[in-house]
Design an enzyme around this catalytic site. Structure first.
Site, PDB file in Angstrom:
ATOM      1  N   ASP A   1      -0.932   1.001  -4.319  1.00 44.13           N
ATOM      2  CA  ASP A   1      -1.190  -0.319  -4.951  1.00 44.13           C
ATOM      3  C   ASP A   1      -3.105   0.613  -5.754  1.00 44.13           C
ATOM      4  O   ASP A   1      -4.442  -0.278  -5.310  1.00 44.13           O
ATOM      5  CB  ASP A   1      -2.075  -0.672  -3.959  1.00 44.13           C
ATOM      6  CG  ASP A   1      -3.206  -0.457  -2.766  1.00 44.13           C
ATOM      7  OD1 ASP A   1      -2.963   0.254  -2.345  1.00 44.13           O
ATOM      8  OD2 ASP A   1      -3.146  -1.997  -1.903  1.00 44.13           O
TER       9      ASP A   1
ATOM     10  N   ASP B   1      -3.254   6.053  -4.095  1.00 44.34           N
ATOM     11  CA  ASP B   1      -1.572   6.055  -3.207  1.00 44.34           C
ATOM     12  C   ASP B   1      -1.383   4.610  -3.923  1.00 44.34           C
ATOM     13  O   ASP B   1      -1.993   4.402  -5.122  1.00 44.34           O
ATOM     14  CB  ASP B   1      -1.729   4.851  -2.224  1.00 44.34           C
ATOM     15  CG  ASP B   1      -2.016   3.949  -1.962  1.00 44.34           C
ATOM     16  OD1 ASP B   1      -3.943   3.622  -2.728  1.00 44.34           O
ATOM     17  OD2 ASP B   1      -3.131   2.866  -0.935  1.00 44.34           O
TER      18      ASP B   1
ATOM     19  N   ASP C   1      -6.395   1.996  -3.799  1.00 44.99           N
ATOM     20  CA  ASP C   1      -7.495   1.492  -2.756  1.00 44.99           C
ATOM     21  C   ASP C   1      -7.511   2.882  -1.644  1.00 44.99           C
ATOM     22  O   ASP C   1      -8.910   2.946  -2.006  1.00 44.99           O
ATOM     23  CB  ASP C   1      -7.065   0.449  -2.568  1.00 44.99           C
ATOM     24  CG  ASP C   1      -6.017   0.470  -0.876  1.00 44.99           C
ATOM     25  OD1 ASP C   1      -4.769   1.470  -1.283  1.00 44.99           O
ATOM     26  OD2 ASP C   1      -5.972  -0.908  -0.191  1.00 44.99           O
TER      27      ASP C   1
ATOM     28  N   SER D   1       0.805  -1.304  -0.096  1.00 42.67           N
ATOM     29  CA  SER D   1      -0.032  -0.125  -0.138  1.00 42.67           C
ATOM     30  C   SER D   1       0.736   1.944  -0.219  1.00 42.67           C
ATOM     31  O   SER D   1       1.350   1.758  -0.765  1.00 42.67           O
ATOM     32  CB  SER D   1      -0.648   0.136   1.211  1.00 42.67           C
ATOM     33  OG  SER D   1      -2.309   0.715   1.167  1.00 42.67           O
TER      34      SER D   1
END
Length: 577
Positions: free
Chosen positions: A308, A306, A310, A147
């Site tokens: 990734d 961010d 999400d 993340s």
């Protein structure tokens, strides 16, 4: 010789040790503290998976700790899920160091059990992985990502067959299966060439992207005429060196947003995240380049995702020509209001908005004004995904889900927080209000005037290594043993211990069972509709303290908030000396 030293010697003497890891291990040989931290425990596999610093050792992310986790996952799936070998597991990865390698290692272990793997041919966002599990009807999904953690981290997140992150009941069975494996160095694998020959490794391309976009277009709340119009909203977008670029741009194009400028320096995937201190849209510094481009282009809204994809951060042009970065709570409240105000009232009769226990109560106040029930869950989007899955049986209607840490879900075709959905909806919302002569900041002020001046905050204390973990445990133990009766001048009315599942009414001593999974969280409910909540992070060496207040004025709320923070900072500092 201590236990960690024995494990270190096993690694050191392992003849087939990966060459890069062997080199790193040799470089650490004269640093006993570093060696102890790398080997004193196994990397924790929590409810969503595991996350850690890259490097050699059982307490690090490397091909062997990944193999051990996958081996446990494979055993769990074969024992608990039907048609696992034919349905397979879909695997995606982000732009971090070793992400693609870990994705292939995952397939190599699954292949040793004759379980098919579907691996994306290039990096993809987390929400697309969630969607892919449902689209391909696989038995599970794996996302290789850390993340928004620093560059030296990577992680391994596991998704169930519904496309949501595994909840504790499922994850605990995976953990049990992982613990049965004594030696991570000896986990069986099939090599890539053998996997491809046996058709156990299948590469996934753009088909799933297109299927996702076909669903994304339907989240719009505009009528057909307004939907088809070209929109004059000026947008600046930064994917912060991550995975969101293509899907966000194509998603905005579908809704006829033509004026989208991307921060070029941050458009290219980069495992070092070289233009930011932290690739986290929760941190205002992540918007530095976006603000520069925004001022140059006179942008109405700035979007930041961010690595990734999400989490979404949003900044809005203010009256002074600068940009105000919205908090996750503020953007969530705006989205709740926009979505519910544009949803058929008949749907709202059975509608459910889902948020976490550390998310602003403003969202609940807004939802209530539309007649929509709010459901609170523990922190972590896995619990929101679990609730949506339950709605399939209960007939309740999911209308929106969010958490304060910049995670939002508009439509349940994905079952994890989705920055692509949120980016598209945030722009549609900003466009709608611009047509009415208002900015999102104007609308937020209207919500405060109507529902109360809700303000929230969060402080985070990072305590790394073995000593840090012990200090975090000490803080939580002391808070439980000696809970405060007053915080920042406000009386504690109730305490909620989510580890013992007990709510205590302080004045009378009456208790009530908390109907949520057990978790190491402690919350104080104060007078004046305020609260404080302590929670160790499940994925980082941190303890977080969350605050929420509601006053009659903005200044009054900010003063209460500051007082709560000062009191808790002093208390925590006293506990850890």
């Amino acid at each position: 010789m201590s236990n960690w030293e024995k494990v270190y010697q096993e690694w050191k003497s392992f003849s087939n040790l990966d060459a890069a890891l062997k080199k790193e291990l040799d470089a650490m040989k004269d640093d006993p503290k570093a060696l102890e931290d790398a080997f004193y425990k196994e990397l924790t596999f929590g409810t969503g998976g595991m996350r850690g610093v890259l490097g050699p050792g059982t307490n690090r992310m490397n091909i062997y700790t990944v193999r051990k986790a996958v081996n446990g996952l494979a055993k769990y799936l074969l024992d608990n899920v039907v048609n696992v070998k034919d349905r397979g597991v879909v695997i995606a990865y982000d732009s971090r160091y070793m992400s693609q390698e870990f994705a292939v290692e995952t397939a190599k272990v699954l292949g040793a059990y004759d379980i098919k793997a579907y691996v994306f041919e290039s990096l993809r966002p987390t929400p697309l992985l969630s969607f892919a599990v449902r689209y391909l009807a696989t038995a599970a999904g794996v996302m290789i990502t850390a993340s928004h953690n620093p560059p030296e981290y990577n992680g391994f997140k596991v998704y169930n067959e519904d496309g949501g992150q595994m909840v504790p009941e499922e994850a605990n069975q995976v953990i049990t299966a992982i613990k049965e494996i004594e030696n991570e160095l000896m986990v069986p694998v099939l090599e890539r060439e053998v996997l491809e020959e046996k058709q156990l490794l299948n590469w996934v391309g753009k088909d799933i992207d297109n299927a996702y976009l076909d669903q994304l277009i339907h989240i719009s709340k505009l009528d057909q005429q307004a939907f088809e119009q070209n929109k004059d909203l000026q947008i600046v977008f930064t994917p912060l060196h991550g995975t969101a670029h293509d899907l966000v741009i194509r998603g905005l194009e579908q809704l006829h947003f033509e004026n989208v400028e991307v921060v070029k320096e941050q458009a290219i995937p980069d495992p070092e995240f070289s233009t930011v201190e932290s690739p986290n849209p929760e941190e205002h510094q992540a918007f530095t380049l976006a603000i520069e481009l925004g001022k140059k282009n006179d942008a109405d809204i700035l979007l930041g995702t961010d690595p990734d994809a999400d989490r979404l951060g949003v900044a809005v042009k203010d009256k002074n020509g600068g940009y105000t970065v919205l908090t996750g709570n503020q953007l969530g409240s705006l989205l709740v209001d926009y979505i519910l105000s544009h949803t058929d009232p008949v749907t709202l009769n059975n509608g459910r908005m889902i948020k976490t226990i550390v998310t602003s109560e403003l969202g609940q106040a807004i939802a209530s004004s539309y007649g929509v029930e709010t459901i609170n869950t523990l922190t972590g989007f896995k619990y929101i995904g679990e609730k949506i899955r339950q709605f399939d049986a209960t007939g309740e209607t999911f209308v929106f889900g969010y958490e304060e840490s910049y995670g939002y879900l508009i439509s349940s075709f994905a079952r994890d927080k989705d920055a692509v959905q949120a980016a598209v909806m945030a722009c549609e919302m900003a466009h709608y209000w611009k047509q009415k002569g208002k900015t999102l900041l104007d609308v937020l002020d209207d919500l405060y005037k109507k529902h109360g001046y809700y303000q929230e905050g969060m402080t985070s204390l990072t305590l790394k290594g073995k000593e840090g973990s012990e200090k975090i445990a000490t803080i939580m133990d002391e808070i439980r043993k000696n809970p405060m009766k007053e915080i920042g001048g406000l009386k504690v009315e109730k305490t909620e211990d989510y580890l013992s599942s007990e709510q205590l009414l302080v004045d009378t001593g009456a208790t009530k069972v908390i109907e949520l999974p057990k978790e190491n969280v402690f919350k104080f409910l104060l007078d004046n509709n305020s609260w404080v909540c302590l929670r160790p992070s499940g994925t980082e060496p941190k303890i977080k303290c969350y605050y929420g207040v509601c006053g009659e004025t903005r200044d009054g709320s900010e003063q209460i908030l500051a007082s709560l923070k000062d009191t808790m900072d002093q208390t925590i500092n006293q506990i850890i000396g």
